[in-house]
Write a protein that holds these residues in place. Structure first.
Motif, PDB file in Angstrom:
ATOM      1  N   ALA A  48       0.838  -1.201   0.000  1.00  0.00           N
ATOM      2  CA  ALA A  48       0.000   0.000   0.000  1.00  0.00           C
ATOM      3  C   ALA A  48       0.875   1.253   0.000  1.00  0.00           C
ATOM      4  O   ALA A  48       2.057   1.201   0.330  1.00  0.00           O
ATOM      5  CB  ALA A  48      -0.910  -0.012   1.224  1.00  0.00           C
ATOM      6  N   ASN A  49       0.283   2.367  -0.352  1.00  0.00           N
ATOM      7  CA  ASN A  49       0.992   3.651  -0.325  1.00  0.00           C
ATOM      8  C   ASN A  49       0.639   4.461   0.917  1.00  0.00           C
ATOM      9  O   ASN A  49       1.179   5.549   1.107  1.00  0.00           O
ATOM     10  CB  ASN A  49       0.650   4.485  -1.563  1.00  0.00           C
ATOM     11  N   ILE A  50      -0.269   3.938   1.740  1.00  0.00           N
ATOM     12  CA  ILE A  50      -0.701   4.676   2.923  1.00  0.00           C
ATOM     13  C   ILE A  50      -1.034   3.699   4.053  1.00  0.00           C
ATOM     14  O   ILE A  50      -1.524   2.587   3.802  1.00  0.00           O
ATOM     15  CB  ILE A  50      -1.918   5.582   2.598  1.00  0.00           C
ATOM     16  N   ALA A  51      -0.711   4.109   5.269  1.00  0.00           N
ATOM     17  CA  ALA A  51      -1.061   3.339   6.464  1.00  0.00           C
ATOM     18  C   ALA A  51      -1.329   4.341   7.574  1.00  0.00           C
ATOM     19  O   ALA A  51      -0.773   5.446   7.579  1.00  0.00           O
ATOM     20  CB  ALA A  51       0.074   2.397   6.861  1.00  0.00           C
ATOM     21  N   SER A  52      -2.198   3.960   8.498  1.00  0.00           N
ATOM     22  CA  SER A  52      -2.485   4.891   9.590  1.00  0.00           C
ATOM     23  C   SER A  52      -2.729   4.133  10.892  1.00  0.00           C
ATOM     24  O   SER A  52      -3.024   2.935  10.875  1.00  0.00           O
ATOM     25  CB  SER A  52      -3.694   5.762   9.252  1.00  0.00           C
ATOM     26  N   GLN A  53      -2.577   4.857  11.981  1.00  0.00           N
ATOM     27  CA  GLN A  53      -2.834   4.333  13.319  1.00  0.00           C
ATOM     28  C   GLN A  53      -3.746   5.325  14.032  1.00  0.00           C
ATOM     29  O   GLN A  53      -3.414   6.506  14.140  1.00  0.00           O
ATOM     30  CB  GLN A  53      -1.530   4.188  14.113  1.00  0.00           C
ATOM     31  N   PRO A  87       4.146  17.667  10.240  1.00  0.00           N
ATOM     32  CA  PRO A  87       4.525  16.635   9.285  1.00  0.00           C
ATOM     33  C   PRO A  87       6.037  16.517   9.135  1.00  0.00           C
ATOM     34  O   PRO A  87       6.769  17.493   9.273  1.00  0.00           O
ATOM     35  CB  PRO A  87       3.893  17.109   7.987  1.00  0.00           C
ATOM     36  N   GLN A  88       6.463  15.286   8.861  1.00  0.00           N
ATOM     37  CA  GLN A  88       7.882  14.987   8.676  1.00  0.00           C
ATOM     38  C   GLN A  88       8.026  14.102   7.434  1.00  0.00           C
ATOM     39  O   GLN A  88       7.242  13.169   7.245  1.00  0.00           O
ATOM     40  CB  GLN A  88       8.446  14.279   9.911  1.00  0.00           C
ATOM     41  N   ARG A  89       9.041  14.370   6.619  1.00  0.00           N
ATOM     42  CA  ARG A  89       9.253  13.627   5.368  1.00  0.00           C
ATOM     43  C   ARG A  89      10.568  12.869   5.395  1.00  0.00           C
ATOM     44  O   ARG A  89      11.554  13.342   5.954  1.00  0.00           O
ATOM     45  CB  ARG A  89       9.271  14.580   4.181  1.00  0.00           C
ATOM     46  N   TYR A  90      10.550  11.704   4.738  1.00  0.00           N
ATOM     47  CA  TYR A  90      11.750  10.891   4.554  1.00  0.00           C
ATOM     48  C   TYR A  90      11.842  10.552   3.069  1.00  0.00           C
ATOM     49  O   TYR A  90      10.833  10.300   2.414  1.00  0.00           O
ATOM     50  CB  TYR A  90      11.654   9.588   5.374  1.00  0.00           C
ATOM     51  N   PHE A  91      13.065  10.549   2.558  1.00  0.00           N
ATOM     52  CA  PHE A  91      13.291  10.246   1.148  1.00  0.00           C
ATOM     53  C   PHE A  91      14.198   9.034   1.030  1.00  0.00           C
ATOM     54  O   PHE A  91      15.199   8.924   1.739  1.00  0.00           O
ATOM     55  CB  PHE A  91      13.926  11.452   0.434  1.00  0.00           C
ATOM     56  N   ALA A  96      14.246   0.564  -8.547  1.00  0.00           N
ATOM     57  CA  ALA A  96      13.342   0.175  -9.632  1.00  0.00           C
ATOM     58  C   ALA A  96      12.918   1.379 -10.472  1.00  0.00           C
ATOM     59  O   ALA A  96      12.882   1.302 -11.697  1.00  0.00           O
ATOM     60  CB  ALA A  96      12.109  -0.528  -9.062  1.00  0.00           C
ATOM     61  N   THR A  97      12.624   2.477  -9.831  1.00  0.00           N
ATOM     62  CA  THR A  97      12.170   3.658 -10.572  1.00  0.00           C
ATOM     63  C   THR A  97      13.298   4.645 -10.854  1.00  0.00           C
ATOM     64  O   THR A  97      13.086   5.624 -11.581  1.00  0.00           O
ATOM     65  CB  THR A  97      11.058   4.402  -9.792  1.00  0.00           C
ATOM     66  N   GLN A  98      14.464   4.407 -10.249  1.00  0.00           N
ATOM     67  CA  GLN A  98      15.629   5.277 -10.422  1.00  0.00           C
ATOM     68  C   GLN A  98      15.340   6.722  -9.981  1.00  0.00           C
ATOM     69  O   GLN A  98      15.795   7.680 -10.607  1.00  0.00           O
ATOM     70  CB  GLN A  98      16.098   5.261 -11.882  1.00  0.00           C
ATOM     71  N   GLN A  99      14.566   6.854  -8.883  1.00  0.00           N
ATOM     72  CA  GLN A  99      14.280   8.188  -8.356  1.00  0.00           C
ATOM     73  C   GLN A  99      14.040   8.121  -6.849  1.00  0.00           C
ATOM     74  O   GLN A  99      13.820   7.049  -6.299  1.00  0.00           O
ATOM     75  CB  GLN A  99      13.078   8.814  -9.047  1.00  0.00           C
ATOM     76  N   ASP A 100      14.096   9.285  -6.225  1.00  0.00           N
ATOM     77  CA  ASP A 100      13.790   9.362  -4.805  1.00  0.00           C
ATOM     78  C   ASP A 100      12.285   9.262  -4.610  1.00  0.00           C
ATOM     79  O   ASP A 100      11.515   9.902  -5.328  1.00  0.00           O
ATOM     80  CB  ASP A 100      14.272  10.694  -4.208  1.00  0.00           C
ATOM     81  N   GLU A 101      11.892   8.440  -3.664  1.00  0.00           N
ATOM     82  CA  GLU A 101      10.486   8.329  -3.281  1.00  0.00           C
ATOM     83  C   GLU A 101      10.324   8.965  -1.907  1.00  0.00           C
ATOM     84  O   GLU A 101      11.254   9.010  -1.118  1.00  0.00           O
ATOM     85  CB  GLU A 101      10.034   6.861  -3.263  1.00  0.00           C
ATOM     86  N   GLU A 102       9.133   9.446  -1.626  1.00  0.00           N
ATOM     87  CA  GLU A 102       8.883  10.208  -0.408  1.00  0.00           C
ATOM     88  C   GLU A 102       7.871   9.511   0.497  1.00  0.00           C
ATOM     89  O   GLU A 102       6.849   9.019   0.033  1.00  0.00           O
ATOM     90  CB  GLU A 102       8.346  11.589  -0.783  1.00  0.00           C
ATOM     91  N   LEU A 103       8.179   9.491   1.791  1.00  0.00           N
ATOM     92  CA  LEU A 103       7.259   9.039   2.831  1.00  0.00           C
ATOM     93  C   LEU A 103       7.016  10.232   3.746  1.00  0.00           C
ATOM     94  O   LEU A 103       7.974  10.884   4.176  1.00  0.00           O
ATOM     95  CB  LEU A 103       7.852   7.893   3.642  1.00  0.00           C
ATOM     96  N   GLU A 104       5.761  10.536   4.012  1.00  0.00           N
ATOM     97  CA  GLU A 104       5.442  11.664   4.885  1.00  0.00           C
ATOM     98  C   GLU A 104       4.540  11.192   6.017  1.00  0.00           C
ATOM     99  O   GLU A 104       3.566  10.476   5.798  1.00  0.00           O
ATOM    100  CB  GLU A 104       4.730  12.765   4.096  1.00  0.00           C
ATOM    101  N   ARG A 119       2.027   8.303   4.527  1.00  0.00           N
ATOM    102  CA  ARG A 119       1.625   8.247   3.118  1.00  0.00           C
ATOM    103  C   ARG A 119       2.868   8.431   2.265  1.00  0.00           C
ATOM    104  O   ARG A 119       3.753   9.217   2.580  1.00  0.00           O
ATOM    105  CB  ARG A 119       0.547   9.266   2.793  1.00  0.00           C
ATOM    106  N   ALA A 120       2.900   7.668   1.174  1.00  0.00           N
ATOM    107  CA  ALA A 120       4.120   7.610   0.368  1.00  0.00           C
ATOM    108  C   ALA A 120       3.806   7.752  -1.115  1.00  0.00           C
ATOM    109  O   ALA A 120       2.686   7.521  -1.555  1.00  0.00           O
ATOM    110  CB  ALA A 120       4.835   6.297   0.626  1.00  0.00           C
ATOM    111  N   THR A 121       4.843   8.089  -1.870  1.00  0.00           N
ATOM    112  CA  THR A 121       4.721   8.189  -3.327  1.00  0.00           C
ATOM    113  C   THR A 121       4.972   6.852  -4.002  1.00  0.00           C
ATOM    114  O   THR A 121       4.892   6.751  -5.222  1.00  0.00           O
ATOM    115  CB  THR A 121       5.728   9.225  -3.873  1.00  0.00           C
ATOM    116  N   ALA A 122       5.277   5.833  -3.212  1.00  0.00           N
ATOM    117  CA  ALA A 122       5.546   4.485  -3.721  1.00  0.00           C
ATOM    118  C   ALA A 122       5.051   3.493  -2.666  1.00  0.00           C
ATOM    119  O   ALA A 122       4.691   3.895  -1.556  1.00  0.00           O
ATOM    120  CB  ALA A 122       7.042   4.316  -3.959  1.00  0.00           C
TER     121      ALA A 122
END
Length: 189
Positions: A48-53, A87-91, A96-104, A119-122
């Motif tokens: 999934a691209n999103i998870a919550s608690q 909010p806090q972001r991690y890259f 596989a996609t040869q790019q930075d993906e983001e998790l926030e 929530r993430a871009t991947a």
């Protein structure tokens, strides 16, 4: 005689009114500030691209009260935690996609509970940890601070444009503003 009658009336009315009770008022306020730490995992569905608690409040929250949430980024060389406000972001670089993906990480809250959302871009599996990064989904420690209904945002004058900008308080600024230096933290893990 008139003085005696007035004195007697004053004493009787004092006794009568001192025994009167009105309807019970609203419950007392929550004892603030209240600070707690929780440890959460967001690795339930790594496709999934999103998870919550969703977490119930430990204290009674009233309209206007504020919930501030920080994530523990790391520890300093003395072992003290380093907190970042949500909010806090991690890259993470995805081969596989040869790019930075983001998790926030973001959050929302109401009078009964709060929700922390990843929530993430991947797919979340990319952020689960491997040799190049420690992972940003398991054993995440969050610090929750409950404060009375004061505005948790301060305005700072920009030195470049002269305009004011909105800036969320850092953990150290929140500790100083709400006098949290001697508050014991309730650990939930």
């Amino acid at each position: 005689m008139k003085r005696m009658a007035m004195l007697f009336a004053l004493i009787v009315s004092g006794i009568i009114f001192s025994n009167c009770e009105g309807p019970e008022g609203p419950p007392g306020p929550t004892v603030y500030p209240y600070v707690t730490d929780i440890k959460l995992n967001f690795d339930g569905d790594l496709n999934a691209n999103i998870a919550s608690q969703l977490v119930k409040h430990d204290v009674k929250l009233y309209l206007g009260d504020v919930v501030l949430i920080f994530v523990m980024e790391d520890t300093d060389n003395k072992g003290n935690p380093i907190w970042s406000p949500l909010p806090q972001r991690y890259f993470v670089y995805d081969n596989a996609t040869q790019q930075d993906e983001e998790l926030e990480y973001i959050y929302n809250y109401g009078v009964n509970d709060f929700e922390i959302i990843a929530r993430a871009t991947a797919p979340l599996g990319i952020f689960n940890g491997n040799g190049s990064h420690p992972g940003f989904l398991k054993n995440m420690i969050f610090r929750i601070i409950y404060v009375p209904g004061a505005d948790p945002v301060q305005k700072f004058n920009s030195t470049n444009s002269g305009n004011s900008e909105i800036h969320p308080l850092s953990y150290d600024e929140v500790v100083a503003k709400y006098n949290l230096q001697n508050i014991s933290v309730v650990k939930k893990y």
